[in-house]
Design a protein around this motif. Structure first.
Motif, PDB file in Angstrom:
ATOM      1  N   GLY A  68      17.523  -8.647  -6.685  1.00 43.93           N
ATOM      2  CA  GLY A  68      17.173  -7.086  -5.564  1.00 43.93           C
ATOM      3  C   GLY A  68      15.640  -8.407  -4.675  1.00 43.93           C
ATOM      4  O   GLY A  68      15.126  -8.857  -5.525  1.00 43.93           O
ATOM      5  N   PRO A  69      15.656  -7.745  -3.950  1.00 46.25           N
ATOM      6  CA  PRO A  69      14.321  -8.185  -2.752  1.00 46.25           C
ATOM      7  C   PRO A  69      12.705  -7.533  -4.404  1.00 46.25           C
ATOM      8  O   PRO A  69      12.575  -6.799  -5.139  1.00 46.25           O
ATOM      9  CB  PRO A  69      14.329  -7.177  -2.001  1.00 46.25           C
ATOM     10  N   CYS A  70      12.184  -8.706  -5.022  1.00 45.01           N
ATOM     11  CA  CYS A  70      11.139  -7.684  -5.582  1.00 45.01           C
ATOM     12  C   CYS A  70       9.795  -7.232  -5.471  1.00 45.01           C
ATOM     13  O   CYS A  70       9.581  -6.838  -6.477  1.00 45.01           O
ATOM     14  CB  CYS A  70      10.322  -9.880  -5.565  1.00 45.01           C
ATOM     15  N   VAL A  71      10.388  -6.977  -4.305  1.00 44.95           N
ATOM     16  CA  VAL A  71       9.171  -5.647  -4.290  1.00 44.95           C
ATOM     17  C   VAL A  71      10.296  -4.121  -3.597  1.00 44.95           C
ATOM     18  O   VAL A  71      10.993  -4.686  -2.562  1.00 44.95           O
ATOM     19  CB  VAL A  71       8.179  -6.066  -3.509  1.00 44.95           C
ATOM     20  N   GLY A  72      10.116  -3.366  -4.255  1.00 45.72           N
ATOM     21  CA  GLY A  72      10.690  -2.227  -3.682  1.00 45.72           C
ATOM     22  C   GLY A  72       9.929  -1.361  -2.732  1.00 45.72           C
ATOM     23  O   GLY A  72       8.745  -1.197  -2.230  1.00 45.72           O
ATOM     24  N   GLY A  73      11.001  -0.536  -0.826  1.00 46.89           N
ATOM     25  CA  GLY A  73       9.585   0.430  -0.697  1.00 46.89           C
ATOM     26  C   GLY A  73       8.700  -0.291   0.373  1.00 46.89           C
ATOM     27  O   GLY A  73       8.277   0.562   0.488  1.00 46.89           O
ATOM     28  N   THR A  74       9.558  -0.860   0.550  1.00 55.68           N
ATOM     29  CA  THR A  74       8.283  -1.847   1.972  1.00 55.68           C
ATOM     30  C   THR A  74       8.960  -1.047   2.805  1.00 55.68           C
ATOM     31  O   THR A  74       9.959  -1.087   3.507  1.00 55.68           O
ATOM     32  CB  THR A  74       9.207  -2.944   2.351  1.00 55.68           C
ATOM     33  N   GLY A  75       7.105  -0.606   3.239  1.00 58.85           N
ATOM     34  CA  GLY A  75       6.963   0.115   4.282  1.00 58.85           C
ATOM     35  C   GLY A  75       6.956  -0.662   5.900  1.00 58.85           C
ATOM     36  O   GLY A  75       7.364  -0.319   6.908  1.00 58.85           O
ATOM     37  N   LYS A  76       6.379  -1.822   5.359  1.00 59.41           N
ATOM     38  CA  LYS A  76       6.242  -2.937   6.769  1.00 59.41           C
ATOM     39  C   LYS A  76       6.434  -4.408   6.783  1.00 59.41           C
ATOM     40  O   LYS A  76       6.305  -4.810   5.334  1.00 59.41           O
ATOM     41  CB  LYS A  76       4.811  -2.500   8.146  1.00 59.41           C
ATOM     42  N   PHE A  77       7.269  -5.093   7.242  1.00 57.18           N
ATOM     43  CA  PHE A  77       7.530  -6.264   6.969  1.00 57.18           C
ATOM     44  C   PHE A  77       7.020  -7.597   8.420  1.00 57.18           C
ATOM     45  O   PHE A  77       7.491  -7.480   9.577  1.00 57.18           O
ATOM     46  CB  PHE A  77       9.147  -6.412   7.328  1.00 57.18           C
ATOM     47  N   VAL A  78       5.759  -7.456   8.198  1.00 55.35           N
ATOM     48  CA  VAL A  78       4.475  -8.098   9.334  1.00 55.35           C
ATOM     49  C   VAL A  78       5.027  -8.972   8.921  1.00 55.35           C
ATOM     50  O   VAL A  78       5.025 -10.499   8.127  1.00 55.35           O
ATOM     51  CB  VAL A  78       3.227  -8.113   9.341  1.00 55.35           C
ATOM     52  N   CYS A  79       5.497 -10.080  10.297  1.00 56.00           N
ATOM     53  CA  CYS A  79       5.361 -11.804  10.202  1.00 56.00           C
ATOM     54  C   CYS A  79       4.556 -12.878  11.006  1.00 56.00           C
ATOM     55  O   CYS A  79       3.910 -11.534  11.772  1.00 56.00           O
ATOM     56  CB  CYS A  79       7.002 -12.449  10.879  1.00 56.00           C
ATOM     57  N   ILE A  80       4.469 -13.802  10.974  1.00 58.42           N
ATOM     58  CA  ILE A  80       3.474 -14.419  11.633  1.00 58.42           C
ATOM     59  C   ILE A  80       4.421 -15.661  12.367  1.00 58.42           C
ATOM     60  O   ILE A  80       4.702 -16.713  11.774  1.00 58.42           O
ATOM     61  CB  ILE A  80       2.158 -15.065  10.891  1.00 58.42           C
ATOM     62  N   GLY A  81       3.854 -16.251  13.463  1.00 58.13           N
ATOM     63  CA  GLY A  81       4.560 -17.348  14.144  1.00 58.13           C
ATOM     64  C   GLY A  81       3.672 -17.906  14.566  1.00 58.13           C
ATOM     65  O   GLY A  81       2.484 -17.842  15.274  1.00 58.13           O
ATOM     66  N   LEU A  82       4.355 -19.330  14.498  1.00 59.51           N
ATOM     67  CA  LEU A  82       3.541 -20.506  15.003  1.00 59.51           C
ATOM     68  C   LEU A  82       2.658 -20.737  14.007  1.00 59.51           C
ATOM     69  O   LEU A  82       1.510 -21.212  15.029  1.00 59.51           O
ATOM     70  CB  LEU A  82       3.687 -20.786  16.427  1.00 59.51           C
ATOM     71  N   ASN A  83       2.140 -20.115  12.758  1.00 56.93           N
ATOM     72  CA  ASN A  83       1.608 -21.090  12.064  1.00 56.93           C
ATOM     73  C   ASN A  83       1.204 -22.573  11.135  1.00 56.93           C
ATOM     74  O   ASN A  83       0.539 -22.073  10.649  1.00 56.93           O
ATOM     75  CB  ASN A  83       1.660 -19.982  10.516  1.00 56.93           C
ATOM     76  N   TYR A  84       2.019 -23.344  11.857  1.00 61.25           N
ATOM     77  CA  TYR A  84       2.030 -24.385  11.235  1.00 61.25           C
ATOM     78  C   TYR A  84       2.041 -25.988  12.872  1.00 61.25           C
ATOM     79  O   TYR A  84       3.156 -25.047  13.048  1.00 61.25           O
ATOM     80  CB  TYR A  84       3.399 -24.841  10.666  1.00 61.25           C
ATOM     81  N   ALA A  85       1.057 -26.671  12.572  1.00 64.85           N
ATOM     82  CA  ALA A  85       0.798 -26.758  13.816  1.00 64.85           C
ATOM     83  C   ALA A  85       2.087 -27.927  13.880  1.00 64.85           C
ATOM     84  O   ALA A  85       2.681 -28.614  15.052  1.00 64.85           O
ATOM     85  CB  ALA A  85      -0.591 -27.954  13.306  1.00 64.85           C
TER      86      ALA A  85
END
Length: 285
Positions: A68-85
């Protein structure tokens, strides 16, 4: 240490990977890889265990034993855009002066080898291999110099994205990022001591055996400690929260001609030392 969760969807049990690539059961020590289990003191206790003495789980992980997903109970799934030039360039966009933050809904999270489902009405479902940060010790206004103290480990994430929903349908990116199954996570959470130099990890993604992404975390614009500190200025983190740190070039949107998932494909992706994911793609019913 490589922590994982194994078993049927919604019934995952905690485990770890031994030196021979077999799953060992951690149920006698923790109920799940979730919440306070990810705090530094708890993680130290787990790392002090003699893995070879833990019960052996039947089956081969990612073969006849589902992870399964390697961690359970995640409250926030925050993502970063355009972080590779180089990815920003293929997208026709400038490198941002500060990290671009968006969210994936936690209902997008699936196991590393579960099917990815193209949503109804999709025309431009895309792929993105990314380095994931799993928060251990929570907090707000985290000092960048102390950011690594707040990280329980790292993992592979496929930031599956529907580009029309994301870019052409008005509003924020979120609507094209958080569809169900758009967040394969794992196969394992690897503790920082085993990862080594997280600023120089090779990463790749293939669709039906054709390699499209072949990059390195070395080309990240904003590095791991900065991202943890920066994001914590706008939210508090809790154990089990995830930050997905951006993708190198080679996404379908950046190809000539642009290429998107239609259903029936197999995606395979990985990051040095963090494992490999394999997902079959199908269309929503």
């Amino acid at each position: 240490m490589k922590l994982l969760r194994y078993g049927p969807t919604g019934q995952e049990k905690p485990g770890c990977l031994d030196d021979e690539g077999r799953v060992r059961d951690l149920s006698g020590h923790v109920a799940d890889i979730v919440g306070d289990v990810l705090l530094p003191d708890s993680m130290t206790r787990l790392k002090d265990l003699d893995v070879a003495t833990l019960p052996l789980v039947d089956g081969t992980p990612q073969d006849d034993l589902r992870l399964g997903p390697c961690v359970g109970g995640t409250g926030k799934f925050v993502c970063i855009g355009l972080n590779y030039a180089d990815h920003a360039a293929e997208s026709g966009l400038d490198v941002p002066p500060e990290p671009v933050i968006f969210n994936k809904w936690t209902s997008a999270i699936i196991g590393p080898d579960d099917d990815v489902v193209i949503p109804r009405g999709s025309k431009k479902t895309d792929w993105e291999v990314e380095l994931g940060i799993v928060i251990g010790k929570g907090g707000a206004y985290i000092d960048e110099a102390k950011a690594m103290d707040h990280i329980a480990g790292f993992c592979v994430i496929n930031d599956v994205s529907e580009r029309e929903f994301q870019i052409e349908r008005a509003g924020t990116w979120d609507k094209g990022k958080g569809c169900d199954t758009f967040g394969p996570t794992g196969p394992w959470l690897v503790t920082p001591d085993e990862v080594g130099d997280y600023n120089a990890l090779g990463m790749w993604l293939e669709v039906d055996g054709t390699r499209h992404q072949n990059g390195s975390t070395a080309t990240m614009v904003f590095k791991v400690p900065h991202l943890v500190s920066y994001c914590s200025q706008f939210m508090s983190f809790q154990p089990g929260d995830i930050i997905s740190t951006g993708t190198p070039p080679g996404v379908g949107m950046g190809l000539t001609p642009q290429t998107y998932l239609k259903g029936g494909e197999t995606m395979r992706l990985g990051i040095d030392g963090l494992g490999v994911q394999t997902q079959k793609v199908r269309t929503a019913q």
